[in-house]
Design a protein around this motif. Structure first.
Motif, PDB file in Angstrom:
ATOM      1  N   ALA A 156     -26.291  43.449 -41.692  1.00 38.63           N
ATOM      2  CA  ALA A 156     -25.703  42.291 -42.364  1.00 38.63           C
ATOM      3  C   ALA A 156     -24.319  42.616 -42.919  1.00 38.63           C
ATOM      4  CB  ALA A 156     -26.628  41.816 -43.485  1.00 38.63           C
ATOM      5  N   LEU A 157     -24.200  43.795 -43.552  1.00 44.54           N
ATOM      6  CA  LEU A 157     -22.923  44.182 -44.153  1.00 44.54           C
ATOM      7  C   LEU A 157     -21.836  44.354 -43.097  1.00 44.54           C
ATOM      8  CD1 LEU A 157     -21.181  45.147 -46.542  1.00 44.54           C
ATOM      9  CD2 LEU A 157     -22.102  47.442 -46.174  1.00 44.54           C
ATOM     10  N   MET A 158     -22.107  45.185 -42.085  1.00 46.20           N
ATOM     11  CA  MET A 158     -21.092  45.465 -41.077  1.00 46.20           C
ATOM     12  C   MET A 158     -20.826  44.244 -40.207  1.00 46.20           C
ATOM     13  SD  MET A 158     -20.143  48.393 -41.887  1.00 46.20           S
ATOM     14  CE  MET A 158     -18.978  48.583 -40.521  1.00 46.20           C
ATOM     15  N   GLY A 159     -21.885  43.478 -39.906  1.00 52.64           N
ATOM     16  CA  GLY A 159     -21.676  42.273 -39.103  1.00 52.64           C
ATOM     17  C   GLY A 159     -20.799  41.265 -39.814  1.00 52.64           C
ATOM     18  N   ALA A 160     -21.047  41.074 -41.118  1.00 53.90           N
ATOM     19  CA  ALA A 160     -20.239  40.127 -41.879  1.00 53.90           C
ATOM     20  C   ALA A 160     -18.796  40.614 -42.014  1.00 53.90           C
ATOM     21  CB  ALA A 160     -20.861  39.917 -43.265  1.00 53.90           C
ATOM     22  N   TYR A 161     -18.627  41.914 -42.292  1.00 53.43           N
ATOM     23  CA  TYR A 161     -17.274  42.421 -42.494  1.00 53.43           C
ATOM     24  C   TYR A 161     -16.463  42.412 -41.202  1.00 53.43           C
ATOM     25  CZ  TYR A 161     -13.380  45.541 -43.203  1.00 53.43           C
ATOM     26  OH  TYR A 161     -12.118  46.066 -43.222  1.00 53.43           O
ATOM     27  N   LEU A 162     -17.064  42.898 -40.119  1.00 55.15           N
ATOM     28  CA  LEU A 162     -16.323  42.940 -38.854  1.00 55.15           C
ATOM     29  C   LEU A 162     -16.023  41.537 -38.346  1.00 55.15           C
ATOM     30  CD1 LEU A 162     -18.139  45.888 -37.041  1.00 55.15           C
ATOM     31  CD2 LEU A 162     -15.910  45.914 -38.172  1.00 55.15           C
ATOM     32  N   SER A 163     -16.958  40.609 -38.529  1.00 54.62           N
ATOM     33  CA  SER A 163     -16.704  39.224 -38.118  1.00 54.62           C
ATOM     34  C   SER A 163     -15.583  38.620 -38.943  1.00 54.62           C
ATOM     35  CB  SER A 163     -17.977  38.395 -38.282  1.00 54.62           C
ATOM     36  OG  SER A 163     -19.021  38.904 -37.496  1.00 54.62           O
ATOM     37  N   GLN A 165     -13.141  40.245 -40.414  1.00 57.59           N
ATOM     38  CA  GLN A 165     -11.885  40.863 -40.026  1.00 57.59           C
ATOM     39  C   GLN A 165     -11.378  40.298 -38.700  1.00 57.59           C
ATOM     40  OE1 GLN A 165     -11.118  45.203 -40.727  1.00 57.59           O
ATOM     41  NE2 GLN A 165     -11.148  45.286 -38.511  1.00 57.59           N
ATOM     42  N   PHE A 166     -12.288  40.079 -37.746  1.00 55.66           N
ATOM     43  CA  PHE A 166     -11.888  39.538 -36.452  1.00 55.66           C
ATOM     44  C   PHE A 166     -11.360  38.116 -36.593  1.00 55.66           C
ATOM     45  CE2 PHE A 166     -13.109  37.214 -32.553  1.00 55.66           C
ATOM     46  CZ  PHE A 166     -12.303  37.888 -31.646  1.00 55.66           C
ATOM     47  N   MET A 167     -12.106  37.267 -37.319  1.00 57.42           N
ATOM     48  CA  MET A 167     -11.685  35.877 -37.476  1.00 57.42           C
ATOM     49  C   MET A 167     -10.401  35.776 -38.286  1.00 57.42           C
ATOM     50  SD  MET A 167     -13.851  34.310 -35.686  1.00 57.42           S
ATOM     51  CE  MET A 167     -13.323  32.642 -36.093  1.00 57.42           C
ATOM     52  N   LEU A 172      -4.668  34.473 -38.821  1.00 57.68           N
ATOM     53  CA  LEU A 172      -3.344  34.793 -39.332  1.00 57.68           C
ATOM     54  C   LEU A 172      -2.323  35.046 -38.222  1.00 57.68           C
ATOM     55  CD1 LEU A 172      -4.234  37.080 -42.374  1.00 57.68           C
ATOM     56  CD2 LEU A 172      -3.545  34.678 -42.387  1.00 57.68           C
ATOM     57  N   GLN A 173      -2.770  35.640 -37.107  1.00 55.74           N
ATOM     58  CA  GLN A 173      -1.812  35.907 -36.028  1.00 55.74           C
ATOM     59  C   GLN A 173      -1.592  34.680 -35.147  1.00 55.74           C
ATOM     60  OE1 GLN A 173      -3.041  40.587 -35.358  1.00 55.74           O
ATOM     61  NE2 GLN A 173      -1.950  39.527 -33.766  1.00 55.74           N
ATOM     62  N   ASP A 174      -2.678  34.038 -34.719  1.00 49.08           N
ATOM     63  CA  ASP A 174      -2.523  32.883 -33.834  1.00 49.08           C
ATOM     64  C   ASP A 174      -2.217  31.599 -34.596  1.00 49.08           C
ATOM     65  OD1 ASP A 174      -3.109  34.611 -31.799  1.00 49.08           O
ATOM     66  OD2 ASP A 174      -5.200  33.991 -31.597  1.00 49.08           O
ATOM     67  N   GLY A 175      -2.866  31.427 -35.775  1.00 50.27           N
ATOM     68  CA  GLY A 175      -2.669  30.197 -36.526  1.00 50.27           C
ATOM     69  C   GLY A 175      -1.434  30.194 -37.398  1.00 50.27           C
ATOM     70  N   ARG A 176      -1.172  31.343 -38.044  1.00 49.08           N
ATOM     71  CA  ARG A 176      -0.038  31.397 -38.972  1.00 49.08           C
ATOM     72  C   ARG A 176       1.155  32.135 -38.413  1.00 49.08           C
ATOM     73  NH1 ARG A 176      -1.734  29.966 -44.083  1.00 49.08           N
ATOM     74  NH2 ARG A 176       0.515  29.809 -44.451  1.00 49.08           N
ATOM     75  N   GLY A 177       1.016  32.726 -37.236  1.00 51.25           N
ATOM     76  CA  GLY A 177       2.145  33.384 -36.597  1.00 51.25           C
ATOM     77  C   GLY A 177       2.516  34.737 -37.166  1.00 51.25           C
ATOM     78  N   TRP A 178       1.559  35.414 -37.817  1.00 52.33           N
ATOM     79  CA  TRP A 178       1.851  36.737 -38.349  1.00 52.33           C
ATOM     80  C   TRP A 178       1.992  37.748 -37.224  1.00 52.33           C
ATOM     81  CZ3 TRP A 178      -0.895  38.359 -43.478  1.00 52.33           C
ATOM     82  CH2 TRP A 178      -0.649  37.381 -44.457  1.00 52.33           C
ATOM     83  N   PHE A 185      -0.879  45.457 -42.524  1.00 51.74           N
ATOM     84  CA  PHE A 185      -0.623  45.691 -43.946  1.00 51.74           C
ATOM     85  C   PHE A 185      -1.494  44.798 -44.825  1.00 51.74           C
ATOM     86  CE2 PHE A 185       3.394  47.743 -42.603  1.00 51.74           C
ATOM     87  CZ  PHE A 185       3.337  48.865 -43.409  1.00 51.74           C
ATOM     88  N   ALA A 186      -1.857  43.617 -44.334  1.00 52.21           N
ATOM     89  CA  ALA A 186      -2.716  42.733 -45.114  1.00 52.21           C
ATOM     90  C   ALA A 186      -4.116  43.312 -45.268  1.00 52.21           C
ATOM     91  CB  ALA A 186      -2.791  41.358 -44.446  1.00 52.21           C
ATOM     92  N   LEU A 187      -4.603  44.029 -44.256  1.00 51.08           N
ATOM     93  CA  LEU A 187      -5.927  44.638 -44.320  1.00 51.08           C
ATOM     94  C   LEU A 187      -5.905  46.044 -44.907  1.00 51.08           C
ATOM     95  CD1 LEU A 187      -7.360  43.575 -40.826  1.00 51.08           C
ATOM     96  CD2 LEU A 187      -7.909  42.589 -43.064  1.00 51.08           C
TER      97      LEU A 187
END
Length: 210
Positions: A156-163, A165-167, A172-178, A185-187
């Motif tokens: 549950a912990l790793m699945g929630a965190y990795l999901s 981070q992926f989303m 941020l990259q596709d939607g906000r153009g980062w 640096f944000a992570l």
């Protein structure tokens, strides 16, 4: 697993706590530096992020073989190649089916065939583990409540965190153009918190010195 090596090498108590904290520290530092390096490499070309870990992994294998002491207590012939092959192939096929299904279609013949092959291989893995003398997974541990709860918590912990981070990366990259580097640096604070907290956790677990 590195954590298994640590828990079997160091006795329970301050030594093991210190070893686990050092392991967590270097893991967090690797995560943090990997973010920055990955962001830089992705800016050059995303394929570099798959190429660069190869020589580093090979170096880690060589260094590990030289520095990690062999466990002479292990019985000869304790390998389970059939289990390793069926488990690895089954998981890879399952992931491949999930990744390609949105494009091919969930009811496409290729998707269903890939899922079917993955199920067959995983069932074969279960049968092999129940018969082989030295299984990769001893299913008897599933009868221990504490082990089941601990593993479900980690899933549950790793699945929630990795999901997350992926989303977050996609948003941020596709939607906000980062840029990839800005995203890295944000992570970065996540890894730094673990790197700073690991020695503190070790000293807390060890208790005050007398």
């Amino acid at each position: 697993m590195p954590s298994s090596i640590l828990t079997t090498t160091f006795p329970e108590g301050p030594q093991r706590n210190r070893a686990l904290s050092v392991f967590s520290l270097f893991g967090a530092l690797g995560y943090s530096s990997g973010l920055i390096l990955g962001g830089l490499l992705t800016g050059i070309g995303w394929r570099w992020t798959f190429l660069m870990p190869v020589p580093l992994a090979l170096l880690a294998v060589v260094v590990g073989a030289l520095l990690i002491p062999r466990d002479h207590r292990t019985e000869s012939g304790g390998q389970d190649p059939a289990g390793a092959i069926t488990l690895t192939a089954g998981m890879l096929l399952a992931v491949y089916a999930v990744v390609t299904a949105p494009d091919l279609g969930w009811t496409d013949a290729a998707t269903l065939a890939t899922f079917g092959a993955a199920v067959v291989l995983l069932l074969a893995f279960v049968l092999i583990e129940r018969r082989v003398r030295h299984p990769l997974v001893r299913f008897g541990i599933l009868r221990q409540g504490t082990t089941i709860r601990a593993n479900l918590s980690m899933v549950a912990l790793m699945g929630a965190y990795l999901s997350f981070q992926f989303m977050m990366t996609l948003f941020l990259q596709d939607g906000r153009g980062w840029s990839p580097l800005r995203m890295a640096f944000a992570l970065l604070p996540v890894g730094l918190i673990v790197a700073i907290g690991s020695p503190l956790a070790s000293s807390t677990a060890s208790g005050p010195r007398r």
